[in-house]
Structure formats: C-alpha cells, structure tokens
Design a protein around this motif. Sequence first.
Motif, PDB file in Angstrom:
ATOM      1  N   LEU A 143      13.896   5.594  16.142  1.00 48.62           N
ATOM      2  CA  LEU A 143      15.166   4.952  16.481  1.00 48.62           C
ATOM      3  C   LEU A 143      16.312   5.572  15.696  1.00 48.62           C
ATOM      4  O   LEU A 143      16.180   5.840  14.507  1.00 48.62           O
ATOM      5  N   ASP A 144      17.421   5.788  16.381  1.00 46.13           N
ATOM      6  CA  ASP A 144      18.628   6.284  15.715  1.00 46.13           C
ATOM      7  C   ASP A 144      19.489   5.080  15.367  1.00 46.13           C
ATOM      8  O   ASP A 144      20.271   4.602  16.186  1.00 46.13           O
ATOM      9  N   CYS A 145      19.310   4.558  14.174  1.00 47.04           N
ATOM     10  CA  CYS A 145      20.034   3.361  13.769  1.00 47.04           C
ATOM     11  C   CYS A 145      20.459   3.483  12.312  1.00 47.04           C
ATOM     12  O   CYS A 145      19.908   4.282  11.553  1.00 47.04           O
ATOM     13  N   ASP A 146      21.456   2.687  11.946  1.00 50.85           N
ATOM     14  CA  ASP A 146      21.918   2.656  10.556  1.00 50.85           C
ATOM     15  C   ASP A 146      21.139   1.649   9.729  1.00 50.85           C
ATOM     16  O   ASP A 146      20.883   1.871   8.548  1.00 50.85           O
ATOM     17  N   ILE A 147      20.785   0.510  10.358  1.00 50.36           N
ATOM     18  CA  ILE A 147      20.065  -0.569   9.673  1.00 50.36           C
ATOM     19  C   ILE A 147      18.975  -1.081  10.607  1.00 50.36           C
ATOM     20  O   ILE A 147      19.196  -1.230  11.815  1.00 50.36           O
ATOM     21  N   GLY A 148      17.801  -1.342  10.055  1.00 53.71           N
ATOM     22  CA  GLY A 148      16.706  -1.915  10.834  1.00 53.71           C
ATOM     23  C   GLY A 148      16.067  -3.072  10.091  1.00 53.71           C
ATOM     24  O   GLY A 148      16.104  -3.134   8.856  1.00 53.71           O
ATOM     25  N   PHE A 149      15.492  -3.997  10.850  1.00 55.58           N
ATOM     26  CA  PHE A 149      14.836  -5.170  10.269  1.00 55.58           C
ATOM     27  C   PHE A 149      13.388  -5.207  10.749  1.00 55.58           C
ATOM     28  O   PHE A 149      13.118  -5.095  11.947  1.00 55.58           O
ATOM     29  N   LYS A 150      12.446  -5.372   9.807  1.00 51.15           N
ATOM     30  CA  LYS A 150      11.024  -5.388  10.146  1.00 51.15           C
ATOM     31  C   LYS A 150      10.286  -6.433   9.327  1.00 51.15           C
ATOM     32  O   LYS A 150      10.666  -6.743   8.209  1.00 51.15           O
ATOM     33  N   PHE A 151       9.189  -6.915   9.924  1.00 49.32           N
ATOM     34  CA  PHE A 151       8.291  -7.865   9.280  1.00 49.32           C
ATOM     35  C   PHE A 151       7.084  -7.105   8.751  1.00 49.32           C
ATOM     36  O   PHE A 151       6.569  -6.198   9.409  1.00 49.32           O
ATOM     37  N   GLY A 152       6.622  -7.447   7.557  1.00 47.44           N
ATOM     38  CA  GLY A 152       5.425  -6.813   7.043  1.00 47.44           C
ATOM     39  C   GLY A 152       5.051  -7.354   5.678  1.00 47.44           C
ATOM     40  O   GLY A 152       5.852  -7.993   4.995  1.00 47.44           O
ATOM     41  N   ARG A 153       3.834  -7.114   5.291  1.00 47.68           N
ATOM     42  CA  ARG A 153       3.389  -7.531   3.959  1.00 47.68           C
ATOM     43  C   ARG A 153       4.052  -6.662   2.889  1.00 47.68           C
ATOM     44  O   ARG A 153       4.456  -7.159   1.840  1.00 47.68           O
ATOM     45  N   THR A 154       4.162  -5.378   3.175  1.00 52.10           N
ATOM     46  CA  THR A 154       4.889  -4.463   2.304  1.00 52.10           C
ATOM     47  C   THR A 154       5.892  -3.698   3.162  1.00 52.10           C
ATOM     48  O   THR A 154       5.788  -3.678   4.387  1.00 52.10           O
ATOM     49  N   ASP A 203      -3.401 -13.939  13.058  1.00 54.81           N
ATOM     50  CA  ASP A 203      -4.800 -13.995  12.633  1.00 54.81           C
ATOM     51  C   ASP A 203      -5.578 -12.709  12.913  1.00 54.81           C
ATOM     52  O   ASP A 203      -6.789 -12.685  12.837  1.00 54.81           O
ATOM     53  N   THR A 204      -4.863 -11.628  13.287  1.00 56.59           N
ATOM     54  CA  THR A 204      -5.532 -10.332  13.372  1.00 56.59           C
ATOM     55  C   THR A 204      -5.742  -9.761  11.981  1.00 56.59           C
ATOM     56  O   THR A 204      -6.643  -8.968  11.753  1.00 56.59           O
ATOM     57  N   ASP A 205      -4.884 -10.168  11.056  1.00 56.26           N
ATOM     58  CA  ASP A 205      -5.041  -9.856   9.632  1.00 56.26           C
ATOM     59  C   ASP A 205      -4.861 -11.156   8.870  1.00 56.26           C
ATOM     60  O   ASP A 205      -4.166 -12.065   9.318  1.00 56.26           O
ATOM     61  N   SER A 206      -5.467 -11.229   7.689  1.00 64.76           N
ATOM     62  CA  SER A 206      -5.395 -12.475   6.925  1.00 64.76           C
ATOM     63  C   SER A 206      -3.976 -12.819   6.512  1.00 64.76           C
ATOM     64  O   SER A 206      -3.658 -13.978   6.251  1.00 64.76           O
ATOM     65  N   TRP A 207      -3.088 -11.817   6.442  1.00 66.44           N
ATOM     66  CA  TRP A 207      -1.732 -12.091   6.000  1.00 66.44           C
ATOM     67  C   TRP A 207      -0.812 -12.478   7.152  1.00 66.44           C
ATOM     68  O   TRP A 207       0.365 -12.728   6.956  1.00 66.44           O
ATOM     69  N   VAL A 208      -1.330 -12.490   8.389  1.00 65.81           N
ATOM     70  CA  VAL A 208      -0.559 -12.956   9.545  1.00 65.81           C
ATOM     71  C   VAL A 208      -1.261 -14.198  10.087  1.00 65.81           C
ATOM     72  O   VAL A 208      -2.000 -14.125  11.060  1.00 65.81           O
TER      73      VAL A 208
END
Length: 323
Positions: A143-154, A203-208
């Motif tokens: 993606l050509d973007c200035d700012i992005g938002f993502k969900f994740g453990r890290t 529930d595909t991973d313990s942290w989700v």
Amino acid sequence: MNLPVMTTKWPSLNALKTFWYVARCLSMQEAAAALHVTPTAVSHQIKGLEEELHDRLFERRSPGLKLTASGEALYRVVSSAFNDLNAGIESIRRKSSSKAITVAASPLFASKWLLPRLHLFNAKHVDIEVRVVTTPYVDLNDLDCDIGFKFGRTAKSYSHFKSEALFDVVLEPVCSPSMLARYPLGKGGPMGEAPLLHDDDADTDSWVPGWPTFLESVLKVEGTPGRGGLHFSSAYMVIESAIAGHGWALAISEFADRDVAEGRLIRPLGSSLYTEGHYWMFTKKTTEYDPKVRLFSDWIKACIDVADEPAVAEQSQACRAAD
C-alpha cells in the motif's frame, strides 16, 4: 536510534554521480556540460574513482569512450541506485507539496473508530485532505500510504514504517436491546438462549480469543452452548449483525463505544477479556516529519489519550480540545 553498520568504504557520491553521467553518454564533454563543470574536472573524478576501485572503468578511444567489463557492472548498480533515488525523492517532493495524506485501515477500524472522529480533524485542518483506503488485511508492503493501522500481538516489521502501540484490545459481549428483550439473561446460560455471532478469524491463535475462550475463562462456562449462530470472516460484519438483532457479538470495546453510546448496542454483562493483541499505528519514515502527517498522527494519539472517557460524545469533545 541504532544506525546500520557500514562494512564497506564507499567512493564519494559525487564521483559515482559523475561516473553515471559519463557512462550514459560515453563522453567526458557531454557529461561535463550536463553537470555544469569542466571536462578536466570530470576526468579527475573518473581517474580518482578508478584508483579507489583499483580497476579501469573506461577504455579511452578516439573518438569517445567504451565501458570495460568492470565499468558495465558498476554502471548497472549505480544506474539502478540513482534511478531508485530519483524516484524516491520525486515521490517525497510530490507528497510534501500535496495537501493530501493517505491513511490505510481495515473496514472495522475505519468505520467504528476513525470515521466517527475524522470530521473533528477536518474541521480544524480544512486545508489537509485525508484519503482513507480500506482493505481487510492491511499489508503495508503493498500500500502507498503515509499512515496505516493494524491489529496484532506485536508490531509487524515494515522497513519503511515506524510503529507505535495505540491501545490494548479488550473484548466484551454486546447485543442489541431487541435481542435482550427476546432472550432475557440467565435463562439457559449467562446470555440466555440467544444465538452467538462468530468471527471465524478468532480462536485460530490463543491470542485472538473467540467465544469458546471467553465463555470458559471469563464466564466460567465450559464449551460453546449448543445453539446456532451466524459465522463471518469479518469482525466488522459481526458487530453489524449484532446491531441488526441477530445475536450476541464478542466485540473489541473501542469499536463498540459509539454504538453503545447511541443505543444500538448494550453491555448487559459488564464483563470483558484483555487479549495479548494491540492496535498499532504505522507511520512511513519518509513522511513522518511532514507537518501534515505529524499533525494527523499527533491528533490520533490525542484521541487515544482520552479514550477512557465514559461516553463517545465526551471523547469527541476532548479530542477536539486536544486538537
């Protein structure tokens, strides 16, 4: 800041630039004219570069020049590097002169968190155009973007972006008022006999965590109740389905706030589950010091700082004041 360790001594950038011009036209005179220097200065730069590399780069012929095998190899490398450098600089210049910034987010984050607040930024900064790009899986490599938002453990490592944690991901059960009226609490289970809405990515991973984890760890109910419910591949659709009265959703607290404040959803159980996940903001390193990008990222963080306010209306007021 940890700077990369340079294990190779580079020739001067000016010498490489001069070589690039000479190799393109195979003429000292033409290169000198393009560089606005004398042919003698060009000749000295090439001679110094050959001495530093301990190799000949050109065969001197009359008329003109010819690249040696080493010269051709160096030209391929230098040409690629300077072309990339030119493209990158032009991209930065275009963005710096533009009044627009591009923001990438999932439909869930964009619709439930960003868009309800975005008008506050626009009202304060009418000269900045914010372009929002939504995609289910925000891959900042594509993606050509200035700012992005993502969900994740890290924070996933993107070489061209720096990351900052925005907020912890807390899950809570929500439903519509009509759902609670049809299925009272406590009859047949903590949520009555109401159907559950499922995010198939959970529930595909313990942290989700999904419903099985939440029921067992928070409500102390073993196993998923044997009643039907809809399944979705999108957390956004789970919340929308709950608003429509189709069942209970296990929603991220930050994304249910506005719907709760405006009466579309309720939190009858008052229970929640902290996950190992976070929402992250990624800012492109080449634009992070652009004033308009800095204004937007600082505004986002100011909104997060007031996220503990009890109502979305109060959050908006605080966010407006912080802006």
